[in-house]
Design a protein around this motif. Structure first.
Motif, PDB file in Angstrom:
ATOM      1  N   ARG A 151       0.826  -1.204   0.000  1.00 36.34           N
ATOM      2  CA  ARG A 151       0.000   0.000   0.000  1.00 36.34           C
ATOM      3  C   ARG A 151       0.862   1.256   0.000  1.00 36.34           C
ATOM      4  N   ARG A 152       1.898   1.256   0.832  1.00 30.16           N
ATOM      5  CA  ARG A 152       2.794   2.408   0.850  1.00 30.16           C
ATOM      6  C   ARG A 152       3.477   2.583  -0.498  1.00 30.16           C
ATOM      7  N   ALA A 153       3.851   1.452  -1.124  1.00 25.71           N
ATOM      8  CA  ALA A 153       4.501   1.521  -2.439  1.00 25.71           C
ATOM      9  C   ALA A 153       3.561   2.103  -3.483  1.00 25.71           C
ATOM     10  N   ARG A 154       2.271   1.748  -3.421  1.00 22.92           N
ATOM     11  CA  ARG A 154       1.307   2.279  -4.386  1.00 22.92           C
ATOM     12  C   ARG A 154       1.178   3.794  -4.245  1.00 22.92           C
ATOM     13  N   ARG A 155       1.115   4.252  -2.996  1.00 20.57           N
ATOM     14  CA  ARG A 155       0.999   5.699  -2.786  1.00 20.57           C
ATOM     15  C   ARG A 155       2.248   6.428  -3.290  1.00 20.57           C
ATOM     16  N   GLN A 156       3.415   5.851  -3.000  1.00 19.39           N
ATOM     17  CA  GLN A 156       4.663   6.495  -3.426  1.00 19.39           C
ATOM     18  C   GLN A 156       4.761   6.539  -4.947  1.00 19.39           C
ATOM     19  N   GLN A 157       4.427   5.435  -5.596  1.00 24.84           N
ATOM     20  CA  GLN A 157       4.531   5.404  -7.058  1.00 24.84           C
ATOM     21  C   GLN A 157       3.470   6.273  -7.716  1.00 24.84           C
ATOM     22  N   ARG A 158       2.294   6.368  -7.084  1.00 25.20           N
ATOM     23  CA  ARG A 158       1.281   7.298  -7.598  1.00 25.20           C
ATOM     24  C   ARG A 158       1.821   8.725  -7.563  1.00 25.20           C
ATOM     25  N   ASP A 159       2.434   9.104  -6.447  1.00 18.58           N
ATOM     26  CA  ASP A 159       2.960  10.466  -6.317  1.00 18.58           C
ATOM     27  C   ASP A 159       4.088  10.728  -7.318  1.00 18.58           C
ATOM     28  N   GLU A 160       4.946   9.719  -7.518  1.00 23.46           N
ATOM     29  CA  GLU A 160       6.042   9.910  -8.477  1.00 23.46           C
ATOM     30  C   GLU A 160       5.511  10.007  -9.909  1.00 23.46           C
ATOM     31  N   LEU A 161       4.490   9.212 -10.222  1.00 19.76           N
ATOM     32  CA  LEU A 161       3.893   9.293 -11.558  1.00 19.76           C
ATOM     33  C   LEU A 161       3.178  10.628 -11.763  1.00 19.76           C
ATOM     34  N   ARG A 162       2.565  11.151 -10.693  1.00 18.97           N
ATOM     35  CA  ARG A 162       1.933  12.463 -10.823  1.00 18.97           C
ATOM     36  C   ARG A 162       2.973  13.529 -11.162  1.00 18.97           C
ATOM     37  N   GLU A 163       4.132  13.459 -10.483  1.00 17.31           N
ATOM     38  CA  GLU A 163       5.200  14.415 -10.774  1.00 17.31           C
ATOM     39  C   GLU A 163       5.708  14.259 -12.211  1.00 17.31           C
ATOM     40  N   LEU A 164       5.833  13.013 -12.648  1.00 20.52           N
ATOM     41  CA  LEU A 164       6.290  12.764 -14.015  1.00 20.52           C
ATOM     42  C   LEU A 164       5.277  13.299 -15.022  1.00 20.52           C
ATOM     43  N   LEU A 165       3.993  13.076 -14.740  1.00 24.76           N
ATOM     44  CA  LEU A 165       2.942  13.549 -15.641  1.00 24.76           C
ATOM     45  C   LEU A 165       2.939  15.077 -15.712  1.00 24.76           C
ATOM     46  N   ASN A 217      -1.113   4.539 -16.174  1.00 26.26           N
ATOM     47  CA  ASN A 217      -0.505   3.946 -14.986  1.00 26.26           C
ATOM     48  C   ASN A 217      -0.803   4.768 -13.733  1.00 26.26           C
ATOM     49  N   PHE A 218      -0.770   6.099 -13.882  1.00 23.51           N
ATOM     50  CA  PHE A 218      -1.057   6.968 -12.742  1.00 23.51           C
ATOM     51  C   PHE A 218      -2.476   6.735 -12.218  1.00 23.51           C
ATOM     52  N   LEU A 219      -3.461   6.636 -13.119  1.00 23.42           N
ATOM     53  CA  LEU A 219      -4.846   6.406 -12.702  1.00 23.42           C
ATOM     54  C   LEU A 219      -4.991   5.065 -11.987  1.00 23.42           C
ATOM     55  N   PHE A 234      -2.621   3.502 -10.280  1.00 30.21           N
ATOM     56  CA  PHE A 234      -2.017   3.641  -8.959  1.00 30.21           C
ATOM     57  C   PHE A 234      -2.901   4.471  -8.033  1.00 30.21           C
ATOM     58  N   THR A 235      -3.604   5.455  -8.605  1.00 29.48           N
ATOM     59  CA  THR A 235      -4.530   6.256  -7.797  1.00 29.48           C
ATOM     60  C   THR A 235      -5.636   5.377  -7.227  1.00 29.48           C
ATOM     61  N   VAL A 236      -6.161   4.497  -8.068  1.00 31.48           N
ATOM     62  CA  VAL A 236      -7.192   3.560  -7.615  1.00 31.48           C
ATOM     63  C   VAL A 236      -6.621   2.612  -6.566  1.00 31.48           C
ATOM     64  N   GLY A 237      -5.462   2.043  -6.857  1.00 29.78           N
ATOM     65  CA  GLY A 237      -4.870   1.077  -5.934  1.00 29.78           C
ATOM     66  C   GLY A 237      -4.470   1.680  -4.612  1.00 29.78           C
ATOM     67  N   ALA A 238      -4.048   2.953  -4.608  1.00 29.67           N
ATOM     68  CA  ALA A 238      -3.626   3.595  -3.366  1.00 29.67           C
ATOM     69  C   ALA A 238      -4.803   3.893  -2.455  1.00 29.67           C
ATOM     70  N   SER A 239      -5.969   4.190  -3.040  1.00 28.95           N
ATOM     71  CA  SER A 239      -7.133   4.535  -2.215  1.00 28.95           C
ATOM     72  C   SER A 239      -7.801   3.290  -1.646  1.00 28.95           C
ATOM     73  N   GLU A 240      -7.819   2.196  -2.416  1.00 26.10           N
ATOM     74  CA  GLU A 240      -8.477   0.941  -2.026  1.00 26.10           C
ATOM     75  C   GLU A 240      -9.922   1.172  -1.592  1.00 26.10           C
ATOM     76  N   SER A 241     -10.562   2.155  -2.196  1.00 28.50           N
ATOM     77  CA  SER A 241     -11.971   2.411  -1.921  1.00 28.50           C
ATOM     78  C   SER A 241     -12.705   2.518  -3.252  1.00 28.50           C
ATOM     79  N   ALA A 242     -14.017   2.443  -3.175  1.00 27.04           N
ATOM     80  CA  ALA A 242     -14.822   2.446  -4.392  1.00 27.04           C
ATOM     81  C   ALA A 242     -14.544   3.688  -5.229  1.00 27.04           C
ATOM     82  N   ILE A 243     -14.490   3.496  -6.548  1.00 26.60           N
ATOM     83  CA  ILE A 243     -14.225   4.598  -7.469  1.00 26.60           C
ATOM     84  C   ILE A 243     -15.427   5.535  -7.510  1.00 26.60           C
TER      85      ILE A 243
END
Length: 644
Positions: free
Chosen positions: A44-58, A80-82, A84-93
């Motif tokens: 879970r921590r990895a998903r949040r970190q990679q989401r943030d890094e992908l946001r910066e890249l985007l 990929n960013f979207l 990771f965003t879904v995976g980091a939240s682990e809640s309904a879209i």
């Protein structure tokens, strides 16, 4: 004008090849890091970190003007960013997918078009119809599938079908439509050709897996919609389609649970049990399935099996908190994130342990298992002392009735178990708690000066609540009266029955037209009044006060003409007063006109509250059969005397 636009595009600076290579390398590194770390405890921590890094890249990519050379990378990073965003939240879209609109507008910008004023559906249509650059087709197809996931989560099924029609047309303009009789949404999703995945721009979740998830979610969602609409055969077919799809064990168990509920509503309890047991085999933590198993057994009248299921459910709830879930960490986009409808929430309602404990108590009392009922009710009352009100909503959304009713049911069970003093104590709790909630006078008639006006909502609600409190308090006195009677204390019993009747005199308006909204509550009070008169009259007989008993039984018959218990007691009283001819005449009259017992256990067509059933049973005269034989002998002898 077109030539000027082309010149401007040529003059716009495109990202240097080195910059593109760096961004692509960074994107690949993030995906590879996820591939190696996704199964670990730090996922879970990895998903949040990679989401943030992908946001910066985007953001870095979007810091430059849109360019065709960079768009495949930009759209892949967005994909990929979207995820990771879904995976980091682990809640309904919910809501809109962050960045998809901007991505589409940048595609149009790079191609010399615009679409700022378009809605999302129109924007997708414009992009897919007008953008023909080969390198953009695969990224746009994958992004379209992600857009479909967001729309699916919002139950915008028509938008999803329309988008997949566009996606398939963009791939193959000559593709034939789906055959008649097929489910359109499932057909267009299945017909969609997954674009190839390039090795240079890896994906955190393949479009092939995403397609399978969309198929499963679409079948599941449509099955739930048909189930809610009452179209059970269609619902069954769609849910079976979903059960064969791509999902975690958790979701598969939920689908089987829904299949079981569907079969139950179709009147196929055995099929329902098969589906529900399959749900538990797939995921033993799917406790709603066990709850529905108990419901099916209740419907079948198999009390032993129902109680066994409820006992297992109660034990499981104590061991496994509802938060425990068996979902796979390997997929960022999952079916459970797309399916979150009210009907599913209702079908998968997680009972609180105390609700199950109450159901055990109630079922045992209804089935005459008094000792078990007492044990369960006392356990439940101990839970109340531990602050149950703060743990379970008692507003009608739970399986629990109002708390005073539970106390009265417990008193009924205690009385039937011979624990009369305990029953008196429990009833005293109800009486003391409701005393201050009942006004001195309760008017239930409509205003005669305003016959066309209905009672205001707040006033009606208050009157209903006051009548409920009055019914509970009166029922408390009623149970105490019968408890004292069983203890052989007839005088004390008469006192409690009289208190019950005195309480009911607070209700004014029984002789005037009553508002229909209060009719059930008033009818219940009349039933309690009848039972109190019968109880007091029976104790008057025990004390040898036959004239007072006769008045109570006559009053009972005025309240409920032809009531079997009242009629039997009236005949008994006349017989004991040596008014045998009158008693025999009344017996003959009532024998021909008395309603059956089933009608006596209903109020306004609804079942009598469980806490009053034992009072109704105790109100039956124990001498009814012997009295009938005596009267028949008397009539036979009188007939012989007449003939001779």
């Amino acid at each position: 004008m077109a030539a000027a636009k082309k010149r401007r595009r040529r003059l716009e600076p495109e990202p240097e090849r080195g910059c593109l290579r760096a961004w692509a390398a960074h994107s690949r590194a993030l995906v590879e890091r996820w591939t190696t770390a996704r199964g670990g405890g730090e996922a879970r921590r990895a998903r949040r970190q990679q989401r943030d890094e992908l946001r910066e890249l985007l953001l870095s990519i979007r810091g430059l003007p849109a360019a065709l050379r960079a768009l495949p990378l930009e759209l892949t990073v967005l994909y990929n960013f979207l995820l990771f965003t879904v995976g980091a939240s682990e809640s309904a879209i919910k809501g809109e997918a962050e960045g998809i609109r901007q991505g589409l507008l940048r595609v149009l910008e790079a191609c010399g078009a615009c679409g700022q004023d378009l809605g999302m559906e129109e924007l997708w249509e414009k992009v897919l119809q007008e953008v023909t650059v080969e390198e953009l087709q695969a990224p746009l197809q994958r992004l379209g599938a992600l857009q479909a996931a967001w729309w699916l989560a919002a139950s915008q099924l028509g938008s999803v079908a329309g988008l997949f029609h566009l996606l398939s047309t963009a791939e193959d303009p000559g593709r034939a439509p789906c055959s008649e009789g097929q489910n359109e949404l499932l057909s267009v999703i299945k017909a969609w050709q997954v674009p190839p995945e390039g090795a240079s721009l890896p994906l955190v979740q393949s479009a092939k897996d995403l397609k399978e998830i969309l198929c499963t979610a679409a079948a599941f969602l449509q099955g739930l919609q048909e189930l809610e609409a009452g179209n059970f055969p269609t619902a069954l077919s769609l849910l079976q389609e979903a059960a064969g799809g791509f999902c975690s064990k958790k979701i598969l168990a939920q689908i089987y649970t829904c299949l079981g509920c569907c079969a139950q509503r179709m009147g196929k309890p055995q099929t329902a049990l098969q589906h529900l047991k399959r749900a538990l085999q797939v995921d033993f933590q799917c406790l709603p399935a066990l709850s529905h198993v108990a419901s099916v057994y209740h419907e079948l009248g198999e009390m032993d099996a129902e109680l066994q299921a409820l006992t297992l459910l109660y034990e499981a709830l104590g061991k496994n908190p509802p938060a425990a879930a068996s979902s796979s960490p390997y997929f960022l986009m999952r079916t459970e994130l797309l399916v979150h409808t009210p009907v599913l929430t209702s079908l998968l309602h997680q009972h609180h342990p105390s609700e199950v404990k109450y159901l055990l108590a109630q079922r045992c009392l209804q089935d005459g298992r008094v000792a078990d009922a007492v044990e369960h009710y006392l356990d439940f009352l101990s839970l109340l002392q531990e602050g149950l009100q703060q743990q379970v909503p008692l507003d009608g959304s739970s399986a629990l009735p109002r708390i005073p009713e539970v106390f009265l049911e417990a008193a009924s069970a205690l009385g039937q178990a011979g624990r009369h003093q305990d029953a008196i104590t429990v009833c005293e709790e109800v009486i003391s708690r409701t005393t201050d909630l009942i006004p001195r006078v309760l008017r239930v008639e409509e205003r005669l000066e305003q016959p066309e006006c209905s009672v205001p909502g707040a006033e009606l609600s208050q009157k209903k609540e006051s009548l409920c409190c009055l019914a509970w308090r009166a029922a408390g006195y009623l149970h105490q009266g019968w408890a004292w009677a069983r203890l052989g204390e007839s005088k004390e019993a008469v006192t409690q029955f009289s208190r019950c009747l005195s309480d009911l005199l607070r209700v004014h308006g029984s002789g005037i037209k009553q508002t229909e909204n209060l009719q059930p509550e008033v009818e219940l009070l009349q039933k309690i009044r009848l039972l109190a008169l019968l109880g007091r009259g029976a104790q008057f007989l025990e004390l040898g006060r036959h004239k007072q008993a006769l008045l109570d039984f006559q009053h009972s018959l005025q309240l409920s003409p032809g009531d079997p218990a009242a009629a039997s007691y009236l005949v008994q009283t006349l017989w004991e007063l040596n008014r045998k001819q009158e008693a025999a005449a009344q017996w003959q009259k009532f024998s021909q006109s008395c309603p059956g017992e089933d009608g006596q256990q209903q109020v306004q067509g609804r079942p009598l509250p469980l806490y009053l059933v034992s009072c109704l049973e105790q109100a039956v005269s124990p001498h009814r059969e012997s009295l009938a034989r005596s009267i028949q002998d008397y009539l036979g002898a009188a007939a012989q005397d007449t003939s001779s």
